[in-house]
Motif scaffolding. Structure first.
Motif, PDB file in Angstrom:
ATOM      1  N   VAL A  86      36.345  44.132  32.171  1.00  0.00           N
ATOM      2  CA  VAL A  86      35.592  42.976  32.649  1.00  0.00           C
ATOM      3  C   VAL A  86      36.523  42.048  33.431  1.00  0.00           C
ATOM      4  N   HIS A  87      36.025  41.528  34.532  1.00  0.00           N
ATOM      5  CA  HIS A  87      36.726  40.459  35.247  1.00  0.00           C
ATOM      6  C   HIS A  87      35.687  39.560  35.897  1.00  0.00           C
ATOM      7  N   LEU A  88      36.085  38.320  36.105  1.00  0.00           N
ATOM      8  CA  LEU A  88      35.172  37.331  36.666  1.00  0.00           C
ATOM      9  C   LEU A  88      35.475  37.118  38.140  1.00  0.00           C
ATOM     10  N   VAL A  89      34.432  37.103  38.946  1.00  0.00           N
ATOM     11  CA  VAL A  89      34.549  36.807  40.366  1.00  0.00           C
ATOM     12  C   VAL A  89      33.592  35.661  40.649  1.00  0.00           C
ATOM     13  N   ASP A  90      34.137  34.515  40.988  1.00  0.00           N
ATOM     14  CA  ASP A  90      33.333  33.301  41.202  1.00  0.00           C
ATOM     15  C   ASP A  90      32.432  33.020  40.001  1.00  0.00           C
ATOM     16  N   GLY A  91      32.958  33.269  38.804  1.00  0.00           N
ATOM     17  CA  GLY A  91      32.237  32.996  37.569  1.00  0.00           C
ATOM     18  C   GLY A  91      31.287  34.091  37.123  1.00  0.00           C
ATOM     19  N   ALA A  92      31.070  35.099  37.966  1.00  0.00           N
ATOM     20  CA  ALA A  92      30.144  36.188  37.629  1.00  0.00           C
ATOM     21  C   ALA A  92      30.922  37.337  36.981  1.00  0.00           C
ATOM     22  N   PRO A  93      30.464  37.822  35.814  1.00  0.00           N
ATOM     23  CA  PRO A  93      31.170  38.926  35.155  1.00  0.00           C
ATOM     24  C   PRO A  93      30.857  40.269  35.821  1.00  0.00           C
ATOM     25  N   LEU A  94      31.925  40.966  36.183  1.00  0.00           N
ATOM     26  CA  LEU A  94      31.820  42.299  36.754  1.00  0.00           C
ATOM     27  C   LEU A  94      32.607  43.254  35.873  1.00  0.00           C
ATOM     28  N   VAL A  95      32.258  44.531  35.935  1.00  0.00           N
ATOM     29  CA  VAL A  95      32.979  45.565  35.196  1.00  0.00           C
ATOM     30  C   VAL A  95      33.613  46.499  36.221  1.00  0.00           C
TER      31      VAL A  95
ATOM     32  N   ARG B 187      34.722  51.187  41.213  1.00  0.00           N
ATOM     33  CA  ARG B 187      33.992  50.067  41.815  1.00  0.00           C
ATOM     34  C   ARG B 187      33.748  48.967  40.790  1.00  0.00           C
ATOM     35  N   ASP B 188      33.305  47.830  41.293  1.00  0.00           N
ATOM     36  CA  ASP B 188      32.846  46.724  40.448  1.00  0.00           C
ATOM     37  C   ASP B 188      31.340  46.860  40.272  1.00  0.00           C
ATOM     38  N   THR B 189      30.896  46.659  39.030  1.00  0.00           N
ATOM     39  CA  THR B 189      29.468  46.704  38.710  1.00  0.00           C
ATOM     40  C   THR B 189      29.127  45.422  37.959  1.00  0.00           C
ATOM     41  N   PRO B 190      28.061  44.722  38.328  1.00  0.00           N
ATOM     42  CA  PRO B 190      27.670  43.545  37.551  1.00  0.00           C
ATOM     43  C   PRO B 190      27.510  43.919  36.074  1.00  0.00           C
ATOM     44  N   LEU B 191      27.986  43.062  35.188  1.00  0.00           N
ATOM     45  CA  LEU B 191      27.978  43.344  33.758  1.00  0.00           C
ATOM     46  C   LEU B 191      26.587  43.713  33.241  1.00  0.00           C
ATOM     47  N   ALA B 192      25.569  42.969  33.629  1.00  0.00           N
ATOM     48  CA  ALA B 192      24.207  43.259  33.152  1.00  0.00           C
ATOM     49  C   ALA B 192      23.755  44.652  33.585  1.00  0.00           C
ATOM     50  N   GLU B 193      24.096  45.049  34.802  1.00  0.00           N
ATOM     51  CA  GLU B 193      23.750  46.391  35.291  1.00  0.00           C
ATOM     52  C   GLU B 193      24.515  47.460  34.506  1.00  0.00           C
ATOM     53  N   TRP B 194      25.774  47.182  34.220  1.00  0.00           N
ATOM     54  CA  TRP B 194      26.608  48.119  33.463  1.00  0.00           C
ATOM     55  C   TRP B 194      26.037  48.356  32.069  1.00  0.00           C
TER      56      TRP B 194
ATOM     57  N   TYR C 234      28.647  36.569  23.147  1.00  0.00           N
ATOM     58  CA  TYR C 234      29.702  36.984  24.059  1.00  0.00           C
ATOM     59  C   TYR C 234      29.778  36.110  25.298  1.00  0.00           C
ATOM     60  N   ALA C 235      30.986  35.647  25.594  1.00  0.00           N
ATOM     61  CA  ALA C 235      31.286  34.946  26.838  1.00  0.00           C
ATOM     62  C   ALA C 235      32.350  35.783  27.548  1.00  0.00           C
ATOM     63  N   PRO C 236      32.005  36.468  28.631  1.00  0.00           N
ATOM     64  CA  PRO C 236      32.948  37.358  29.300  1.00  0.00           C
ATOM     65  C   PRO C 236      34.228  36.648  29.726  1.00  0.00           C
ATOM     66  N   ARG C 237      35.358  37.360  29.561  1.00  0.00           N
ATOM     67  CA  ARG C 237      36.661  36.845  29.993  1.00  0.00           C
ATOM     68  C   ARG C 237      37.388  37.933  30.765  1.00  0.00           C
ATOM     69  N   ASP C 238      38.234  37.519  31.695  1.00  0.00           N
ATOM     70  CA  ASP C 238      39.044  38.475  32.436  1.00  0.00           C
ATOM     71  C   ASP C 238      39.840  39.347  31.484  1.00  0.00           C
TER      72      ASP C 238
END
Length: 90
Positions: A59-68, A76-83, A25-29
């Motif tokens: 999922v959306h990318l902020v400065d290349g970092a995947p957030l959920v 809220r936004d949560t880092p993908l790994a934390e989610w 998986y490569a996260p995409r907006d």
């Protein structure tokens, strides 16, 4: 083990399959991420909907970092790994 976690946390939606299900998986907006939540509300959601999934995030990318983007209390936004870690078998 991470491949199994992803399989439990994703599902095809509108013809888009999160390639995480295949382990690469490569996260995409705009990706939809489904999860079996470990929250107290999860069982009620399962009973009411008949779905195996009880939580959804976008999922959306902020400065290349995947957030959920998700609703847990406040939206809220949560880092993908934390989610992922917060879900069942995460």
């Amino acid at each position: 083990m991470i491949r199994r976690r992803w399989v439990a946390s994703c599902l095809p939606l509108f013809g888009v399959v999160l390639t995480a299900c295949a382990g690469d998986y490569a996260p995409r907006d705009g990706d939809s991420a489904f999860q079996v939540s470990t929250s107290r509300q999860s069982e009620a959601i399962h009973l009411a909907t008949g779905s195996r999934w009880s939580h959804l995030g976008i999922v959306h990318l902020v400065d290349g970092a995947p957030l959920v983007f998700e609703a847990v209390g406040p939206v809220r936004d949560t880092p993908l790994a934390e989610w992922i870690a917060r879900g069942k078998d995460g």
